[in-house]
Structure formats: C-alpha cells, structure tokens
Design a protein around this motif. Structure first.
Motif, PDB file in Angstrom:
ATOM      1  N   TYR A 137       5.739   7.408   8.415  1.00 44.69           N
ATOM      2  CA  TYR A 137       4.511   6.823   8.260  1.00 44.69           C
ATOM      3  C   TYR A 137       4.530   5.385   9.530  1.00 44.69           C
ATOM      4  N   GLN A 163       1.769   7.053  -6.792  1.00 46.67           N
ATOM      5  CA  GLN A 163       0.793   8.253  -6.708  1.00 46.67           C
ATOM      6  C   GLN A 163       0.488   9.473  -7.097  1.00 46.67           C
ATOM      7  N   TYR A 164       1.725   9.586  -5.322  1.00 47.79           N
ATOM      8  CA  TYR A 164       2.098  10.682  -4.983  1.00 47.79           C
ATOM      9  C   TYR A 164       3.046  11.395  -5.472  1.00 47.79           C
ATOM     10  N   THR A 215      -2.876  11.453   6.543  1.00 48.79           N
ATOM     11  CA  THR A 215      -3.481  11.149   5.828  1.00 48.79           C
ATOM     12  C   THR A 215      -3.506   9.346   5.967  1.00 48.79           C
ATOM     13  N   TYR A 242       0.894  -1.061   0.205  1.00 49.66           N
ATOM     14  CA  TYR A 242       0.383  -0.030  -0.082  1.00 49.66           C
ATOM     15  C   TYR A 242       0.828   1.277   0.136  1.00 49.66           C
ATOM     16  N   LEU A 243       1.838   1.146   0.671  1.00 53.46           N
ATOM     17  CA  LEU A 243       2.650   2.367   0.894  1.00 53.46           C
ATOM     18  C   LEU A 243       3.565   2.490  -0.583  1.00 53.46           C
ATOM     19  N   TYR A 247      -0.998   5.070   7.652  1.00 50.84           N
ATOM     20  CA  TYR A 247      -1.193   6.824   7.862  1.00 50.84           C
ATOM     21  C   TYR A 247       0.249   7.069   7.929  1.00 50.84           C
ATOM     22  N   ASP A 254       2.143   1.869  -3.739  1.00 45.03           N
ATOM     23  CA  ASP A 254       1.217   2.250  -4.796  1.00 45.03           C
ATOM     24  C   ASP A 254       1.419   3.744  -4.213  1.00 45.03           C
ATOM     25  N   TRP A 255       1.167   4.126  -2.789  1.00 47.08           N
ATOM     26  CA  TRP A 255       0.518   5.359  -2.602  1.00 47.08           C
ATOM     27  C   TRP A 255       1.770   6.436  -2.635  1.00 47.08           C
ATOM     28  N   ILE A 267      -3.845   5.447   5.053  1.00 48.89           N
ATOM     29  CA  ILE A 267      -3.409   5.276   3.533  1.00 48.89           C
ATOM     30  C   ILE A 267      -3.895   4.224   3.142  1.00 48.89           C
ATOM     31  N   ALA A 268      -4.411   3.388   4.057  1.00 51.23           N
ATOM     32  CA  ALA A 268      -5.085   1.951   3.983  1.00 51.23           C
ATOM     33  C   ALA A 268      -5.484   1.261   5.106  1.00 51.23           C
TER      34      ALA A 268
END
Length: 109
Positions: A57, A37-38, A94, A30-31, A106, A33-34, A96-97
């Motif tokens: 995080y 995207q960032y 934020t 998840y991190l 987060y 992918d995030w 994240i998931a």
C-alpha cells in the motif's frame, strides 16, 4: 497464535518497526478500517505484517502518483489532476481513501 489489535496497536506497530512516517495518521486509520472490512468480507484473518503492508500500500499526493505512473497531466488544473489521479487509481487498483491532506491511499500495482 493470533493476536487481535485495535487501531492504537496497529499504529504502534508501525512506530515499532520504524515506519511511523510511511503513512499519515489519518491514512493509517483508513488502512486499518479497510483491512478490518476485508477480513470480515473474506471471512479470514490477516496477519499484521508492517513491512508487507508498506510494500503493498502507498500514500501519495496527486503529483507523486502522476510522476510514478507517468500520467499525462500537462496543462491540467489542480482539480483536474485530482480527478485524473482518482479515476486512474480507481480503474487500475484499489483506491482506499483520499485524505484531508489531499493524498491518496491505495494498493500499489
């Protein structure tokens, strides 16, 4: 010199720094992918700095978030605790998931 990394390289970088238990396998996905995207949204590359990511995080259970941020969860059911934590993190940082293991990934604040 910048180097592109894929998810495997990303996870391996945490192992190489002795931080393989900082995040679950799922949360690292998840991190990654995030962060990708960032980068796309910001139009800028991020340098892979495992230690900085570990400082910026966090992955915690609902009970850990409640304790860390002194949230009032007295008398709440597990479902209500999860709603409290999810709302708190979404409003203050934020989120994240939420992982399948009922932990939250987060950005720390």
């Amino acid at each position: 010199m910048k180097q592109s990394v894929n998810l495997y390289n990303f996870r391996d970088a945490f192992r190489a720094c002795g931080r393989e238990s900082q995040f679950s396998y799922e949360a690292l996905g998840y991190l990654f992918d995030w962060l990708e995207q960032y980068e796309a949204d910001a139009g800028a590359e991020i340098e892979l700095d495992v230690i900085a990511l570990c400082c910026d995080y966090s992955e915690d259970t609902a009970d850990q978030v409640i304790a860390s941020y002194d949230l009032d969860a007295e008398g709440l059911t597990e479902e209500e605790k999860h709603a409290l934590v999810s709302d708190f993190l979404s409003e203050n940082t934020t989120l994240i998931a939420e992982t399948d293991n009922e932990s939250y990934l987060y950005q720390q604040f």
